[in-house]
Design an enzyme around this catalytic site. Structure first.
Site, PDB file in Angstrom:
ATOM      1  CG  HIS A   1      -1.736   1.212   1.399  1.00 63.01           C
ATOM      2  ND1 HIS A   1      -1.345   2.261   2.210  1.00 63.01           N
ATOM      3  CD2 HIS A   1      -2.892   1.585   0.840  1.00 63.01           C
ATOM      4  CE1 HIS A   1      -2.243   3.200   2.145  1.00 63.01           C
ATOM      5  NE2 HIS A   1      -3.207   2.827   1.326  1.00 63.01           N
TER       6      HIS A   1
ATOM      7  CB  CYS B   1       2.124  36.592 -16.765  1.00 70.09           C
ATOM      8  SG  CYS B   1       1.418  38.204 -16.411  1.00 70.09           S
TER       9      CYS B   1
HETATM   10  C1  PEP Z   1      -1.590  39.119 -12.120  1.00 69.10           C
HETATM   11  O1  PEP Z   1      -2.240  39.987 -11.566  1.00 69.10           O
HETATM   12  O2  PEP Z   1      -2.103  38.118 -12.636  1.00 69.10           O
HETATM   13  C2  PEP Z   1      -0.126  39.209 -12.180  1.00 69.10           C
HETATM   14  C3  PEP Z   1       0.565  38.287 -12.818  1.00 69.10           C
HETATM   15  O3  PEP Z   1       0.479  40.202 -11.499  1.00 69.10           O
HETATM   16  P1  PEP Z   1       0.689  40.238  -9.921  1.00 69.10           P
HETATM   17  O4  PEP Z   1       0.436  38.865  -9.409  1.00 69.10           O
HETATM   18  O5  PEP Z   1       2.085  40.663  -9.723  1.00 69.10           O
HETATM   19  O6  PEP Z   1      -0.319  41.244  -9.478  1.00 69.10           O
END
Ligand code: PEP
Ligand code: MG
Length: 890
Positions: A458, A834
């Site tokens: 397990h 991002c």
């Molecule tokens: C976001 O807002 O998605 C970003 C990447 O910037 P931060 O997280 O620095 O505000």
């Protein structure tokens, strides 16, 4: 009335259309094995529809379902030549529970349904083995009472102890048939008198009671918690499969095993696995340990069944499913039966090796190999190994059960592992053997060490599944739970002492070792090449430091999608200059502080540009919520006042004026640069000068991308872009060199989406900042969300935290609108994402659908994103080929 009971036997099986949904994994798999003409015990499955209807009737099996089950039992009687309650050859059944996905907390398998006061005698005569027959009956009564009446197992132990003293049988169990009868009579009396239930003597009533109780186990607390955690619908339901008993626990020629179609360590096609001769569930309890056979040795003199046939069956299953498989099987008096097959559970390294090998062997293509890999589990490949050069204090060696090395404090329980995890302290969970209840501890510990168990125990199976280093079968170790000690070769270690395990070698080492991250070559690199050929979107990284940028490049990042410049000032020596800039009361003061920041920024950028060697680097202008940089507490304020050469009182007043009620929605992003244009001027200068310097050093032009954060109005971008262009002209004139550059913006406010077309007219690129976008679309503060998001998930109000996985219906819909407007206004605009969701496979699949050009994620998620982007592209092109769908992009 739709059919609810489906029969199977070797060579034929009734199957509904959506078999795994209707029959559960176990039922559907048995039906498949039966259809493949493999030796399965005959039986039938009551479908999830049967479950659903019974649950709406307070868990009771309806008359019509009873008749359907009765017909299936009659079919089974004919098929086996045995009869429920038969005066000769009684039919006995095993009942297993299965849902569409494996789930803890459901009812355990119930064996020997059909035994009663009469059939136990017949059965005993038939086998010529009274002890076996009565032992089986007593076990059935006990498991029936536990499941159906919620009895406590301790009660049965007490009864046995009491009866042993009374009848004086001395040993672990009764020695004669009358002694067995007397013991069982006491069990039955206990059920009737103490629990208020007469044990049903009619096999069919036993079966129905077990089915109803198994149905209700869906609602148990463990199963429910698991469903919430894994987003499984409450209405999915379970199926129960009843099949003829296999007497794998009786006699010399019986036992239980698990076979693999491949050597999971090398990926080579070879029968491997283990077989426990005369394996008994309760072997330990009655003091008889089975003997383990290693199937790969191919010793068919000791294996009681037909080993060559087993090997053929396992290969047939692998060929049918097109994937390495593991098969549970039993041998009952020399006859081999298969009970279940599943894709071989393995660590990601083995999964990659098998997938890549299968491409080499021409069994599958690159796309299929990619689709076999769970991108999230690639994480495990980044596990550390022990630096071997050291003088290691090796205590003992166990079996290498799940790769990776780990160090931590010794803990002897899952609870303690959880406590330490809560304090951020790494642990190694040390157990005699792990039980399903330990799973939550295994998730939070660094590594798992067990004294017992093989490589398919397990602990090993679970650890491999979740990517934890694990060593099993360390039989030289002794655990004393009362004293909280671990003894190895005369050495005594205590709870809290440091221990290291190496799941690749089985080494158990005293103390904490130095660990290194492995190189990502070989099959991993090959799989990544498959991914790079299949994907459409680029994968960039979010990185600020040279170390992050280098790690990301090693993981295959194709540029930086987000460099958060404010993060470059978190370090000790730099935060002072940053504070000075923020706290300056005048433009001159700010310019002086910025002049000190400029060279630091420039040299950071030069380094990033050089590491990224011509790949795109997106540098975001300062976007700090100011409070992150303000000194906190009297001590820090006094220190800062001293450093800035101003009275503490003046500084305190300045801090006071900078306080915001909601800094995340306050004076940050482009608003800061508009209030203080000297900031954007300095940053733009640092970027352009660094681009020229890095370009000269490398002999290759650097094209920086300057990103303006938190834009809601086109005029905000106009204002800042004008400053950036001015600085570009200045620097180019000063340095007598041209620099190409792009200016773009983050899209992280609903207004920016609504005005995406007009903003796109002045932006070379957009990067969707889905952290802030989720915050502003939901009106939920991203820093406070964690407090209640888990409650939302528990109640099924949301499936997943939208700050981790994109909310396709809400935030995603806005992104689609933004993409469409931007591309209409500016067809050549580059679009990326991002936010945190950029590294989440489900979100990446959505970004593929809306046609983004790249995702950007933290360095350690880059390999995951590469594979997830490839899978998304493959699935999208297959889906759109079928439906004629076109991606949002023209
Ligand atoms: C976001 O807002 O998605 C970003 C990447 O910037 P931060 O997280 O620095 O505000
Ligand atoms: Mg943001």
């Amino acid at each position: 009335m739709a059919k609810r009971v489906f029969t199977f036997k070797r060579g034929s099986a009734e199957r509904p259309a959506d078999a795994s949904e209707a029959l559960g994994l176990k039922g559907a798999n048995l039906a498949t094995l039966a259809s493949l003409d493999l030796p399965v015990p005959p039986g039938f499955t009551v479908s999830t529809l049967g479950w659903r209807q019974s649950m709406t009737a307070h868990g009771e099996v309806s008359q019509s379902l009873r008749s359907e089950i009765l017909s299936a039992v009659e079919w089974l009687e004919q098929t086996t030549g045995r009869v429920f309650d038969g005066k000769t050859r009684p039919l006995l059944l095993a009942l297993r529970v299965g849902a569409r996905a494996p789930m803890p907390g459901l009812a355990d398998t119930i064996l020997d349904i059909g035994l009663n006061d009469r059939t136990v005698e017949t059965f005993s005569t038939e086998l010529g083995d009274p002890a076996f027959a009565f032992r089986s009956y007593r076990r059935f009564i006990e498991s029936f009472a536990l499941l159906v009446y919620g009895a406590d197992p301790g009660e049965f132990e007490d009864i046995a102890d009491d009866e042993r003293d009374r009848a004086g049988w001395g040993g672990a169990e009764p020695a004669t048939v009358p002694q067995w009868r007397a013991l069982i009579a006491r069990d039955l009396a206990f059920l009737e008198e103490e629990l208020g239930h007469a044990f049903p003597q009619t096999p069919f009533e036993q079966l129905i009671a077990v089915v109803e109780a198994a149905f209700s186990s869906w609602r148990g607390p463990v199963a429910r918690a698991f469903r919430v955690l894994h987003g499984i619908s409450e209405n999915a339901g379970l199926a129960v499969t009843a099949h003829a008993m296999i007497f794998n626990e009786r006699g010399e020629k019986s036992g239980t095993g698990r076979a693999f179609s491949r050597d999971m360590a090398t990926g080579r096609s070879l029968l491997t696995g283990e077989f426990e001769l005369r394996g008994r569930d309760d072997a330990r309890e009655i003091g008889e340990r089975g003997t383990m056979l290693d199937l790969s040795v191919g010793d068919d003199t000791r294996f009681p069944g037909d080993l060559a046939a087993l090997s053929t069956y396992v290969r047939r299953i692998e060929a049918h499913f097109g994937d390495a498989c593991e098969v549970d099987f039993m041998v009952g008096d020399g006859a081999l039966f298969l009970l279940q097959s599943r894709p071989a559970r393995r660590g990601i390294a083995e999964a990659i090796r098998v997938a890549v090998d299968m491409v080499r062997e021409g069994l599958i293509d690159e796309e299929e190999a990619l689709l076999r890999i769970d991108p999230a589990s690639l994480d495990q490949m980044l596990h550390p190994t022990i630096e071997r050069a050291e003088n290691l204090d090796i205590l003992a060696r166990g079996l290498p059960a799940s790769p990776g090395a780990a160090s931590g404090e010794i803990v002897f329980s899952a609870e303690r592992a959880l406590e330490l995890a809560g304090e951020g302290r790494p642990s190694i969970l040390v157990r005699t053997e792990t039980l399903p209840d330990d799973i939550h501890g295994m998730h939070v510990t660094e590594g798992v060490l067990t004294v017992r168990g093989g490589t398919t125990s397990h602990a090993a199976v679970v650890a491999r599944g979740i990517g934890k280093p694990c060593v099993t079968g360390a039989s030289a170790l002794r655990i004393n739970l009362d004293a909280q000690t671990l003894t190895a070769a005369g050495r005594v270690l205590r709870a809290g002492d440091r221990l290291t395990i190496d799941g690749a070698t089985g080494d158990i080492i005293a103390g904490a070792c130095k660990l290194t991250t492995p190189s990502l070559s070989g099959d991993f690199a090959t799989l990544m090449e498959f991914a790079d050929r299949a994907r459409r979107m680029a994968v960039r990284t979010n990185a600020e430091t040279p170390a992050e940028a280098r790690a990301a490049r090693a993981f295959g990042a194709e540029g930086i999608g987000l460099c958060r410049t404010e993060h470059m000032f978190f370090e000790g020596g730099r935060v002072g200059a940053m504070r000075e800039m923020i706290l300056a009361g005048s433009e001159e003061g700010r310019r002086a502080a910025l002049a000190r920041l400029l060279p630091m920024q420039r040299s950071d950028f030069v380094e990033l540009f050089e590491i990224m060697a011509g790949m795109p680097v997106t540098i975001r202008l300062l976007d700090p919520p100011l409070h992150e940089f303000l000194p906190k507490g009297e001590g820090e304020v006094a220190e800062t006042a001293l450093a800035l050469g101003i009275p503490e009182k003046v500084l305190a007043e300045r801090i006071e004026t900078l306080q915001e009620f909601n800094p995340m929605l306050g004076h940050r992003g482009c608003r800061l640069a508009i209030s203080y244009p000297e900031i954007v001027e300095t940053q733009a200068r640092a970027i352009f000068e660094a681009a020229i310097e890095a370009g000269e050093r490398k002999g290759k032009d650097v094209v920086p991308e300057i990103m303006v954060p938190l834009v809601g109005l086109r005029k905000e971008l106009d204002f800042l872009k004008a400053r950036i262009v001015e600085v570009a002209e200045l620097v180019q004139a000063e340095r007598r060199r041209r620099v190409s550059y792009h200016v773009g913006t983050m899209i992280e406010l609903p207004r920016a989406i609504i005005r995406a077309d007009t903003i796109a007219e002045v932006a070379d690129f957009f990067s969707f900042g889905t952290n802030d976008l989720t915050q502003t679309v939901y009106g939920i503060s991203r820093d406070d969300a964690a407090n209640f998001m888990s409650t939302y998930e528990r109640h099924g109000i949301i499936d997943r935290d939208p700050f981790q996985s994109i909310d396709v219906e809400g935030v995603g819909e806005l992104i689609s609108i933004g993409v469409e407007k931007a591309r209409r206004a500016r067809p050549d605009i580059t679009l990326g994402i991002c936010g945190e969701q950029g590294g989440d496979p489900a979100s990446i699949s959505f970004f593929e659908q809306v046609g983004l050009d790249y995702v950007s994620c933290s360095p350690f998620r880059v390999p995951i994103a590469r594979v997830a982007a490839a899978q998304a592209a493959i699935r999208f092109s297959r889906g759109s080929r079928g439906s004629g769908k076109a991606r949002a992009r023209g």
